[in-house]
Design a protein around this motif. Structure first.
Motif, PDB file in Angstrom:
ATOM      1  N   GLY A   1       0.860  -1.335  -0.023  1.00 46.77           N
ATOM      2  CA  GLY A   1      -0.191  -0.340   0.285  1.00 46.77           C
ATOM      3  C   GLY A   1       0.659   1.642  -0.043  1.00 46.77           C
ATOM      4  N   ALA A   2       2.718   0.923   0.425  1.00 47.04           N
ATOM      5  CA  ALA A   2       2.945   2.173   0.723  1.00 47.04           C
ATOM      6  C   ALA A   2       3.134   2.672  -1.076  1.00 47.04           C
ATOM      7  CB  ALA A   2       4.292   2.362   0.732  1.00 47.04           C
TER       8      ALA A   2
ATOM      9  N   PRO B   1       1.629   1.234 -14.427  1.00 45.51           N
ATOM     10  CA  PRO B   1       2.097   1.713 -13.602  1.00 45.51           C
ATOM     11  C   PRO B   1       0.239   1.627 -12.054  1.00 45.51           C
ATOM     12  CG  PRO B   1       1.454   2.809 -15.343  1.00 45.51           C
ATOM     13  CD  PRO B   1       1.711   1.489 -16.158  1.00 45.51           C
ATOM     14  N   SER B   2      -0.053   2.106 -11.478  1.00 47.77           N
ATOM     15  CA  SER B   2      -1.110   1.219 -10.517  1.00 47.77           C
ATOM     16  C   SER B   2      -0.762   2.412  -9.469  1.00 47.77           C
ATOM     17  CB  SER B   2      -0.415  -0.484 -10.050  1.00 47.77           C
ATOM     18  OG  SER B   2       0.510   0.461  -9.248  1.00 47.77           O
ATOM     19  N   PRO B   3      -2.355   2.198  -8.855  1.00 47.86           N
ATOM     20  CA  PRO B   3      -2.489   3.370  -7.540  1.00 47.86           C
ATOM     21  C   PRO B   3      -1.431   3.770  -6.739  1.00 47.86           C
ATOM     22  CG  PRO B   3      -4.480   2.120  -7.776  1.00 47.86           C
ATOM     23  CD  PRO B   3      -2.967   1.917  -8.563  1.00 47.86           C
ATOM     24  N   THR B   4      -0.527   2.285  -6.587  1.00 51.98           N
ATOM     25  CA  THR B   4       0.960   2.401  -5.782  1.00 51.98           C
ATOM     26  C   THR B   4       2.464   2.886  -6.430  1.00 51.98           C
ATOM     27  OG1 THR B   4       1.166   0.018  -5.010  1.00 51.98           O
ATOM     28  CG2 THR B   4       0.073   1.561  -3.589  1.00 51.98           C
ATOM     29  N   LEU B   5       2.344   2.902  -7.641  1.00 50.92           N
ATOM     30  CA  LEU B   5       3.500   2.771  -8.237  1.00 50.92           C
ATOM     31  C   LEU B   5       3.179   3.783  -8.891  1.00 50.92           C
ATOM     32  CD1 LEU B   5       6.171   1.548  -8.918  1.00 50.92           C
ATOM     33  CD2 LEU B   5       5.022   0.089 -10.118  1.00 50.92           C
ATOM     34  N   LEU B   6       4.289   5.294  -8.983  1.00 48.50           N
ATOM     35  CA  LEU B   6       4.182   5.620 -10.047  1.00 48.50           C
ATOM     36  C   LEU B   6       5.144   6.155 -11.216  1.00 48.50           C
ATOM     37  CD1 LEU B   6       3.640   8.832  -7.605  1.00 48.50           C
ATOM     38  CD2 LEU B   6       1.734   7.534  -8.390  1.00 48.50           C
ATOM     39  N   ILE B   7       4.501   6.343 -12.157  1.00 49.87           N
ATOM     40  CA  ILE B   7       5.888   6.166 -13.423  1.00 49.87           C
ATOM     41  C   ILE B   7       5.595   7.406 -14.045  1.00 49.87           C
ATOM     42  CG2 ILE B   7       6.502   4.552 -15.495  1.00 49.87           C
ATOM     43  CD1 ILE B   7       5.502   1.958 -13.942  1.00 49.87           C
ATOM     44  N   GLU B   8       6.626   8.205 -13.846  1.00 46.90           N
ATOM     45  CA  GLU B   8       6.883   8.855 -15.482  1.00 46.90           C
ATOM     46  C   GLU B   8       8.352   8.675 -15.921  1.00 46.90           C
ATOM     47  OE1 GLU B   8       4.721  11.703 -15.707  1.00 46.90           O
ATOM     48  OE2 GLU B   8       3.815  11.647 -14.181  1.00 46.90           O
TER      49      GLU B   8
ATOM     50  N   ARG C   1       4.925  12.058  -2.059  1.00 47.03           N
ATOM     51  CA  ARG C   1       4.890  11.804  -1.706  1.00 47.03           C
ATOM     52  C   ARG C   1       5.029  10.204  -1.279  1.00 47.03           C
ATOM     53  NH1 ARG C   1       5.380  15.529   2.839  1.00 47.03           N
ATOM     54  NH2 ARG C   1       3.996  17.768   2.798  1.00 47.03           N
ATOM     55  N   PRO C   2       6.160   9.967  -1.901  1.00 51.23           N
ATOM     56  CA  PRO C   2       6.459   8.150  -2.629  1.00 51.23           C
ATOM     57  C   PRO C   2       7.167   7.620  -1.526  1.00 51.23           C
ATOM     58  CG  PRO C   2       7.433   9.815  -3.740  1.00 51.23           C
ATOM     59  CD  PRO C   2       6.471  10.947  -3.876  1.00 51.23           C
ATOM     60  N   GLU C   3       7.203   6.752  -1.110  1.00 53.51           N
ATOM     61  CA  GLU C   3       7.673   6.682   0.569  1.00 53.51           C
ATOM     62  C   GLU C   3       9.631   6.286  -0.392  1.00 53.51           C
ATOM     63  OE1 GLU C   3       7.949   2.898   3.081  1.00 53.51           O
ATOM     64  OE2 GLU C   3       7.282   2.155   1.391  1.00 53.51           O
ATOM     65  N   ARG C   4       9.399   5.888  -1.904  1.00 53.25           N
ATOM     66  CA  ARG C   4      10.831   5.266  -2.163  1.00 53.25           C
ATOM     67  C   ARG C   4      10.720   5.671  -3.984  1.00 53.25           C
ATOM     68  NH1 ARG C   4      15.541   2.235  -0.938  1.00 53.25           N
ATOM     69  NH2 ARG C   4      15.422   2.374  -3.213  1.00 53.25           N
TER      70      ARG C   4
END
Length: 125
Positions: free
Chosen positions: A35-36, A54-61, A87-90
């Motif tokens: 969930g992070a 990409p997913s709700p918990t994985l942002l890709i640009e 505010r991603p954790e990683r």
């Protein structure tokens, strides 16, 4: 009130876009609780098949290939700021070349990123 911890950030290099994406994908399950939010900023287009989805918990640009610390600085700054607002954790930054890796790392250690990012050792595929 203590400041928020910086986003753990790793620069990723490799011979091909696929190699960089595979290396990042291998890190994702182990580095973050369920969930992070995690973010990936990739320089260049995929080289055939997209490995990261990409997913709700994985942002890709993705940003166009080029020298990120010189001609691509504005694009990198805008894209990075947009990701950091979430505010991603990683955060993983995949680089097409290592030519200016030291300059990019130095740039990320300057304000405001010195307060926003916690740089880790680079990953090389």
């Amino acid at each position: 009130m203590s400041p928020l911890p910086g986003t753990i950030t790793t620069l990723v290099t490799g011979a091909t876009a696929g190699a960089r994406e595979r290396l990042i994908a291998a890190q994702l399950p182990a580095d973050s609780p369920s969930g992070a939010c995690r973010a990936v900023l990739l320089e260049g287009l995929p080289d055939g098949q997209t490995i990261l989805i990409p997913s709700p918990t994985l942002l890709i640009e993705r940003i166009a290939p080029g020298c990120l610390c010189c001609t691509g600085n504005l694009v990198l700054r805008v894209t990075l700021n947009r990701l950091l607002r979430r505010r991603p954790e990683r955060l993983y930054i995949g680089l097409a070349t290592t030519e200016h890796l030291d300059q990019l790392r130095s740039w990320l250690r300057q304000p405001p990123y010195d307060q926003l990012l916690e740089l880790t050792p680079d990953l090389h595929s």
